[in-house]
Design a protein around this motif. Structure first.
Motif, PDB file in Angstrom:
ATOM      1  N   ALA A 186       3.321  -1.122   1.446  1.00 23.17           N
ATOM      2  CA  ALA A 186       3.478  -0.718   0.308  1.00 23.17           C
ATOM      3  C   ALA A 186       4.339   0.065  -0.250  1.00 23.17           C
ATOM      4  N   THR A 187       3.968   1.186   0.478  1.00 20.34           N
ATOM      5  CA  THR A 187       4.787   1.868  -0.884  1.00 20.34           C
ATOM      6  C   THR A 187       6.437   2.241   0.095  1.00 20.34           C
ATOM      7  N   TRP A 188       6.326   1.704   1.469  1.00 25.65           N
ATOM      8  CA  TRP A 188       8.106   1.218   2.129  1.00 25.65           C
ATOM      9  C   TRP A 188       8.568   0.350   1.363  1.00 25.65           C
ATOM     10  N   LYS A 189       8.334  -0.638   0.945  1.00 30.38           N
ATOM     11  CA  LYS A 189       8.264  -2.112   0.288  1.00 30.38           C
ATOM     12  C   LYS A 189       8.907  -1.867  -0.926  1.00 30.38           C
ATOM     13  N   ALA A 190       7.976  -0.581  -2.081  1.00 35.40           N
ATOM     14  CA  ALA A 190       8.567  -0.663  -3.158  1.00 35.40           C
ATOM     15  C   ALA A 190       9.795   0.179  -3.701  1.00 35.40           C
ATOM     16  N   ARG A 191       9.828   1.233  -2.466  1.00 34.10           N
ATOM     17  CA  ARG A 191      10.791   2.535  -2.652  1.00 34.10           C
ATOM     18  C   ARG A 191      12.330   1.611  -1.875  1.00 34.10           C
ATOM     19  N   HIS A 192      12.258   0.648  -0.715  1.00 37.48           N
ATOM     20  CA  HIS A 192      12.978  -0.116  -0.359  1.00 37.48           C
ATOM     21  C   HIS A 192      13.805  -1.115  -1.546  1.00 37.48           C
ATOM     22  N   MET A 193      12.770  -1.847  -2.764  1.00 38.27           N
ATOM     23  CA  MET A 193      13.180  -2.463  -3.846  1.00 38.27           C
ATOM     24  C   MET A 193      13.755  -2.087  -4.786  1.00 38.27           C
TER      25      MET A 193
ATOM     26  N   ALA B 283      15.950   0.427  -3.933  1.00 35.46           N
ATOM     27  CA  ALA B 283      16.973   1.285  -4.085  1.00 35.46           C
ATOM     28  C   ALA B 283      17.946  -0.402  -4.140  1.00 35.46           C
ATOM     29  N   TYR B 284      17.204  -1.230  -3.842  1.00 40.13           N
ATOM     30  CA  TYR B 284      18.874  -1.490  -3.539  1.00 40.13           C
ATOM     31  C   TYR B 284      18.192  -3.442  -5.024  1.00 40.13           C
ATOM     32  N   ASN B 285      17.472  -2.714  -5.427  1.00 42.11           N
ATOM     33  CA  ASN B 285      17.114  -3.468  -6.825  1.00 42.11           C
ATOM     34  C   ASN B 285      16.930  -5.231  -6.548  1.00 42.11           C
ATOM     35  N   TYR B 286      15.558  -5.700  -5.950  1.00 38.22           N
ATOM     36  CA  TYR B 286      16.030  -6.746  -5.352  1.00 38.22           C
ATOM     37  C   TYR B 286      14.101  -7.107  -5.828  1.00 38.22           C
ATOM     38  N   LEU B 287      13.566  -8.382  -4.974  1.00 33.76           N
ATOM     39  CA  LEU B 287      12.276  -8.697  -5.483  1.00 33.76           C
ATOM     40  C   LEU B 287      11.726  -9.951  -4.601  1.00 33.76           C
ATOM     41  N   THR B 288      11.822  -9.534  -3.555  1.00 31.49           N
ATOM     42  CA  THR B 288      11.559 -10.555  -1.968  1.00 31.49           C
ATOM     43  C   THR B 288      10.513 -10.370  -1.213  1.00 31.49           C
ATOM     44  N   HIS B 289       9.501 -11.108  -0.723  1.00 31.91           N
ATOM     45  CA  HIS B 289       8.375 -10.828   0.067  1.00 31.91           C
ATOM     46  C   HIS B 289       9.680 -10.235   1.530  1.00 31.91           C
ATOM     47  N   ASP B 290       9.841 -10.708   1.675  1.00 30.85           N
ATOM     48  CA  ASP B 290      10.891 -10.530   3.353  1.00 30.85           C
ATOM     49  C   ASP B 290      11.560  -8.976   3.222  1.00 30.85           C
TER      50      ASP B 290
ATOM     51  N   GLY C 183      10.527   3.337  -8.224  1.00 31.89           N
ATOM     52  CA  GLY C 183      12.035   3.240  -9.508  1.00 31.89           C
ATOM     53  C   GLY C 183      11.583   4.281 -10.772  1.00 31.89           C
ATOM     54  N   THR C 184      13.005   4.284 -10.968  1.00 28.05           N
ATOM     55  CA  THR C 184      13.301   5.050 -12.502  1.00 28.05           C
ATOM     56  C   THR C 184      12.972   4.160 -14.120  1.00 28.05           C
ATOM     57  N   GLN C 185      14.555   3.617 -14.046  1.00 34.50           N
ATOM     58  CA  GLN C 185      14.796   2.689 -15.062  1.00 34.50           C
ATOM     59  C   GLN C 185      13.966   1.495 -15.117  1.00 34.50           C
ATOM     60  N   GLN C 186      13.454   0.964 -13.541  1.00 35.82           N
ATOM     61  CA  GLN C 186      12.848  -0.634 -13.676  1.00 35.82           C
ATOM     62  C   GLN C 186      12.306  -0.234 -12.606  1.00 35.82           C
ATOM     63  N   ALA C 187      10.749  -0.275 -12.599  1.00 36.87           N
ATOM     64  CA  ALA C 187       9.614   0.199 -12.287  1.00 36.87           C
ATOM     65  C   ALA C 187       9.610  -1.464 -10.819  1.00 36.87           C
ATOM     66  N   TYR C 188       9.103  -1.244  -9.777  1.00 31.77           N
ATOM     67  CA  TYR C 188       8.587  -1.888  -8.789  1.00 31.77           C
ATOM     68  C   TYR C 188       7.443  -1.844  -7.794  1.00 31.77           C
ATOM     69  N   TRP C 189       6.664  -2.640  -7.666  1.00 31.91           N
ATOM     70  CA  TRP C 189       4.929  -2.281  -7.364  1.00 31.91           C
ATOM     71  C   TRP C 189       4.802  -3.505  -6.525  1.00 31.91           C
ATOM     72  N   ALA C 190       4.548  -3.021  -5.401  1.00 28.93           N
ATOM     73  CA  ALA C 190       4.040  -3.744  -3.938  1.00 28.93           C
ATOM     74  C   ALA C 190       2.548  -3.531  -3.830  1.00 28.93           C
ATOM     75  N   GLU C 191       1.573  -4.386  -3.144  1.00 31.32           N
ATOM     76  CA  GLU C 191       0.534  -4.553  -3.131  1.00 31.32           C
ATOM     77  C   GLU C 191       0.492  -4.884  -2.023  1.00 31.32           C
ATOM     78  N   SER C 192      -0.320  -4.878  -0.878  1.00 30.87           N
ATOM     79  CA  SER C 192      -0.705  -5.266   0.034  1.00 30.87           C
ATOM     80  C   SER C 192      -2.591  -5.096   0.342  1.00 30.87           C
ATOM     81  N   PHE C 193      -2.676  -6.621   0.871  1.00 33.72           N
ATOM     82  CA  PHE C 193      -4.007  -6.314   1.322  1.00 33.72           C
ATOM     83  C   PHE C 193      -4.330  -7.208   2.667  1.00 33.72           C
ATOM     84  N   GLY C 194      -5.670  -6.916   3.101  1.00 29.08           N
ATOM     85  CA  GLY C 194      -5.772  -7.117   4.354  1.00 29.08           C
ATOM     86  C   GLY C 194      -7.961  -7.411   4.290  1.00 29.08           C
ATOM     87  N   SER C 195      -7.737  -7.805   5.492  1.00 24.92           N
ATOM     88  CA  SER C 195      -9.407  -8.505   5.664  1.00 24.92           C
ATOM     89  C   SER C 195     -10.048  -7.296   6.766  1.00 24.92           C
ATOM     90  N   VAL C 196      -9.417  -7.119   7.920  1.00 23.64           N
ATOM     91  CA  VAL C 196      -9.703  -5.218   8.032  1.00 23.64           C
ATOM     92  C   VAL C 196      -9.318  -4.182   8.041  1.00 23.64           C
TER      93      VAL C 196
END
Length: 284
Positions: A74-81, A83-90, A156-169
């Motif tokens: 989730a941290t990798w995803k939020a920071r990457h989004m 940095a590059y200002n996008y919103l997709t799961h892949d 994010g500072t000017q715009q917040a990006y959030w990610a939450e990962s869930f798992g069954s293990v």
């Protein structure tokens, strides 16, 4: 003119257990955020975990344990989004294009059923959790009974990006291992209905053991209590009892077989002075 950010959120859930993730070494990319990407806010991530676990507790669901590998994903995803200002799961490049599943594998999460919620434009933990709960797809991830672990990040500072990962293990604490599927497969449900005869709050907690449902009724002596499990206008189990003590166990009579999905637990407490009803949704 001040820039106005649009609030957006998307959800992703695997529909079946993944047969096997590729080994982390062979997964495309890695789990190391670039030092130049916007930093994460672990304080806000912790608030999201607390809010979501409070919501799950209100539904009788077990709390999600914090997984170090899901947190890393989730941290990798939020920071990457951010940095590059996008919103997709892949994950688009740079540094490499990959699926969300590739990212979880690269971060070391084991083969399991998983899901992901992402969002942008929400400035507080409460607003993003409220938005996810208002969306059926996101809410389904949050309320999924077989999810036992999570990882959350915001960046994010000017715009917040959030990610939450869930798992069954749960790979972070042995205490969160899922229960055996034939017992307690639906967690406790605790709706309350005030009895007009006593002024006390009638509490009902229910558990499912395999295909049987039993409920514990407290603080209802002298009242007539009706309990029903309903979905889409149909009744799946029910019971009616004249309560003779303040702690009574009631077995519900099955009408239809429970399948996976959302149900309503309906409790009515009646007395000469009136009737009160309370509903609580839960997921099987």
């Amino acid at each position: 003119m001040a820039r106005r950010f649009v609030q957006i959120l998307t959800a992703l859930a695997s529909t079946v257990a993944v047969a096997a993730f590729p080994p982390a070494a062979s997964a495309l990319g890695d789990c190391n955020p670039d030092a130049g990407w916007p930093t994460a806010r672990p304080d806000l991530a912790a608030q999201v975990v607390d809010l979501i676990n409070a919501h799950r507790a209100g539904m009788g669901l077990a709390p999600l344990k914090v997984s170090p590998t899901l947190t890393a994903a989730a941290t990798w995803k939020a920071r990457h989004m951010a940095a590059y200002n996008y919103l997709t799961h892949d994950d688009p490049g740079p540094p490499a294009q990959r699926t969300a599943g590739d990212r979880l594998a690269a971060c070391g999460y084991p083969s399991a059923t998983w899901g992901e919620n992402i969002a942008t434009g929400y400035t507080t933990a409460q607003t993003v959790v409220d938005a996810w709960l208002a969306s059926p797809g996101h809410r389904a991830n949050i309320e999924r009974a077989d999810y036992v672990a999570t990882g959350v990040a915001m960046a994010g500072t000017q715009q917040a990006y959030w990610a939450e990962s869930f798992g069954s293990v749960n790979d972070g604490s042995a205490a969160a291992a899922p229960a055996a599927p034939t017992q307690h497969s639906a967690a406790s449900l605790t709706p309350a209905a005030r009895s007009s005869s006593t002024g006390r709050t009638v509490r009902v907690s229910c558990e499912r053991y395999g295909r049987r449902i039993a409920c514990r009724v407290r603080n209802a002596k002298g009242a007539t209590v009706r309990i029903a499990i309903r979905r889409a206008g149909q009744t799946f189990a029910r019971a009616r009892t004249q309560v003779s003590s303040d702690n009574l166990r009631v077995k519900l009579r099955a009408v239809r077989r429970l399948h996976a999905g959302r149900y309503d637990l309906v409790v009515r407490a009646s007395a000469p002075a009136g009737t009160r009803e309370r509903r609580l949704s839960f997921v099987v």
